[in-house]
Enzyme design. Structure first.
Site, PDB file in Angstrom:
ATOM      1  N   LYS A 110     -15.952  -1.321  -8.614  1.00  0.00           N
ATOM      2  CA  LYS A 110     -15.738  -2.101  -7.392  1.00  0.00           C
ATOM      3  C   LYS A 110     -16.545  -3.399  -7.429  1.00  0.00           C
ATOM      4  CE  LYS A 110     -14.310   1.776  -4.576  1.00  0.00           C
ATOM      5  NZ  LYS A 110     -14.792   2.926  -3.786  1.00  0.00           N
ATOM      6  N   LYS A 190      -0.105   0.928 -14.657  1.00  0.00           N
ATOM      7  CA  LYS A 190      -0.270   1.899 -13.569  1.00  0.00           C
ATOM      8  C   LYS A 190       0.053   1.209 -12.232  1.00  0.00           C
ATOM      9  CE  LYS A 190      -4.019   4.404 -11.212  1.00  0.00           C
ATOM     10  NZ  LYS A 190      -4.222   4.095  -9.918  1.00  0.00           N
ATOM     11  N   LYS A 193      -1.926  -0.870  -5.605  1.00  0.00           N
ATOM     12  CA  LYS A 193      -1.738  -1.947  -4.635  1.00  0.00           C
ATOM     13  C   LYS A 193      -2.447  -3.215  -5.080  1.00  0.00           C
ATOM     14  CE  LYS A 193      -5.324  -0.140  -1.620  1.00  0.00           C
ATOM     15  NZ  LYS A 193      -5.471   1.083  -2.415  1.00  0.00           N
TER      16      LYS A 193
HETATM   17  P1  ADP Z   1      -4.393   2.128  -5.462  1.00  0.00           P
HETATM   18  O1  ADP Z   1      -4.556   2.273  -6.961  1.00  0.00           O
HETATM   19  O2  ADP Z   1      -3.059   1.592  -5.115  1.00  0.00           O
HETATM   20  O3  ADP Z   1      -5.529   1.357  -4.845  1.00  0.00           O
HETATM   21  P2  ADP Z   1      -5.714   4.401  -4.356  1.00  0.00           P
HETATM   22  O4  ADP Z   1      -6.832   4.248  -5.339  1.00  0.00           O
HETATM   23  O5  ADP Z   1      -5.976   4.070  -2.920  1.00  0.00           O
HETATM   24  O6  ADP Z   1      -4.435   3.596  -4.877  1.00  0.00           O
HETATM   25  O7  ADP Z   1      -5.172   5.889  -4.498  1.00  0.00           O
HETATM   26  C1  ADP Z   1      -4.931   6.788  -3.442  1.00  0.00           C
HETATM   27  C2  ADP Z   1      -4.416   8.067  -4.070  1.00  0.00           C
HETATM   28  O8  ADP Z   1      -3.157   7.836  -4.748  1.00  0.00           O
HETATM   29  C3  ADP Z   1      -5.358   8.640  -5.132  1.00  0.00           C
HETATM   30  O9  ADP Z   1      -5.333  10.057  -5.046  1.00  0.00           O
HETATM   31  C4  ADP Z   1      -4.736   8.199  -6.437  1.00  0.00           C
HETATM   32  O10 ADP Z   1      -5.038   9.065  -7.508  1.00  0.00           O
HETATM   33  C5  ADP Z   1      -3.248   8.200  -6.124  1.00  0.00           C
HETATM   34  N1  ADP Z   1      -2.571   7.166  -6.939  1.00  0.00           N
HETATM   35  C6  ADP Z   1      -2.691   5.837  -6.805  1.00  0.00           C
HETATM   36  N2  ADP Z   1      -1.938   5.174  -7.712  1.00  0.00           N
HETATM   37  C7  ADP Z   1      -1.300   6.115  -8.442  1.00  0.00           C
HETATM   38  C8  ADP Z   1      -0.377   6.087  -9.541  1.00  0.00           C
HETATM   39  N3  ADP Z   1       0.078   4.937 -10.046  1.00  0.00           N
HETATM   40  N4  ADP Z   1       0.046   7.257 -10.047  1.00  0.00           N
HETATM   41  C9  ADP Z   1      -0.376   8.435  -9.520  1.00  0.00           C
HETATM   42  N5  ADP Z   1      -1.243   8.530  -8.492  1.00  0.00           N
HETATM   43  C10 ADP Z   1      -1.710   7.401  -7.950  1.00  0.00           C
END
Ligand code: ADP
Ligand code: TRP
Length: 322
Positions: A110, A190, A193
């Site tokens: 972060k 991957k 957001k």
């Molecule tokens: P982002 O990567 O969009 O910021 P978050 O870190 O807020 O997403 O993830 C929230 C939840 O969604 C977590 O449990 C994370 O493992 C899951 N997650 C996020 N992106 C993916 C992905 N591309 N494939 C599978 N699970 C995901």
């Protein structure tokens, strides 16, 4: 068996969140007791706007319910509705060595992404441990990125047991689904957001068509020729939404040639749109029934607080806070 997980209200949910976090949580609610919450205290470590925090918390509640969270089965609440979690976090922090937190990747990541350092960002895993231990959770479904935080949780539970009594806390197990570990984004990385490559769960028809048509880059193979199937983003996403039979058909059409990317993208859109049809309808209903959502969260908070009070009484007594 008690399952617990938290999701941060950090913006519009995408299908990576759906297949990686929401769907597994929804499936688990039928296999035991489920405690699911909106991690709004955690979101404050990266979000400074009260309005955004309020709106995102609300939309996460609506979207999670729309995606199948069943309030008859799962205790669903806002993290901040149970302020007791902060007291437990404080108590846990007294046995938490600095080095344990200094080693956490997510803190370092972060900072590397330009998020301002703060005590809360640093102590994030302690609050997460408190979330988990406050409800005597047995198992915690999380994404791979949270694995280390589960290790911190187990470490802190062990240290508390050593210091204050061996039966104070259970050591929770992580549940990390490898198969849904990575949903690819529209650019093949991957989906996240923060990468601008996400397909929202609840986009408008126009928005989703545009994302699929414009953001999935395809090669220049002529329509009549076979299309590559390895690393195909269209196929990878289609697989999530289509029946096995429809997926096999699209695969065969890639191999045979005679079908263009325009058709594949249209099929992908149709499958996506159909897949979330029920959830979309449920969401439309929830959006015009805010009192129902309030009621679910209120009931969940009451139930969660009962549990929290029980654990905290036990912990307070064990550490000498009486
Ligand atoms: P982002 O990567 O969009 O910021 P978050 O870190 O807020 O997403 O993830 C929230 C939840 O969604 C977590 O449990 C994370 O493992 C899951 N997650 C996020 N992106 C993916 C992905 N591309 N494939 C599978 N699970 C995901
Ligand atoms: N840190 C988790 C995430 O960003 C959210 C979270 C907070 C959580 N507290 C939790 C997850 C407790 C599981 C258990 O995804």
């Amino acid at each position: 068996m008690r399952f617990l997980t938290g999701l941060q209200p950090s913006g519009q949910l995408h299908i990576g969140n759906y297949f990686g976090a929401i769907l597994p949580a929804v499936q688990l609610q039928h296999k035991g007791e489920a405690f699911y919450f909106i991690a709004n205290y955690h979101a404050m470590t990266t979000m400074a706007s009260p309005q955004a925090l309020r709106e995102n918390t609300r939309s996460l509640a609506v979207d999670f319910l729309a995606c199948g969270l069943d309030p008859q089965k799962a205790v669903f609440f806002e993290q901040s509705a149970v302020p007791e979690v902060n007291e437990l976090a404080w108590i846990l922090s007294t046995v938490c060595p600095m080095g344990l937190l200094e080693r956490c990747h997510s803190y370092k990541d972060k900072l590397a992404r330009g998020i301002a350092s703060s005590h809360a960002l640093f102590a994030y895993p302690v609050l997460m441990a408190a979330d988990i231990l406050l409800y005597d959770s047995d198992a915690v479904p999380v994404g791979k990125d949270q694995k280390q935080h589960l290790e911190v949780t187990r470490d802190l539970a062990g240290k508390m047991n050593e210091a204050f009594g061996s039966n104070l806390f259970k050591l929770p197990e992580p549940i990390i689904s490898e198969s849904t570990a990575v949903v690819p984004g529209l650019d093949g990385q991957k989906m996240s957001k923060s990468y601008g490559n996400a397909l929202p769960i609840f986009g408008s028809e126009r928005e989703i068509r545009k994302l699929i048509n414009k953001k999935i880059i395809t090669d220049a193979t002529p329509l009549e020729d076979p299309k590559p199937t390895d690393h195909s983003i269209i196929l990878a996403l289609y697989k999530l939404f289509a029946s096995e039979q429809d997926y096999d058909t699209m695969l065969a059409h890639h191999r045979s040639g005679g079908f263009g990317y325009g058709q594949f993208k249209k099929d992908l859109f149709d499958a996506y749109w159909e897949y979330f049809r029920d959830a979309r309808e449920k969401r439309d209903w929830l959006l015009v029934h805010p009192e129902y959502v309030d009621d679910v969260l209120r009931t969940g908070a009451t139930r969660a607080r009962e549990e929290a009070a029980r654990t905290l009484a036990r912990v307070r007594s064990a550490v000498g806070l009486v």
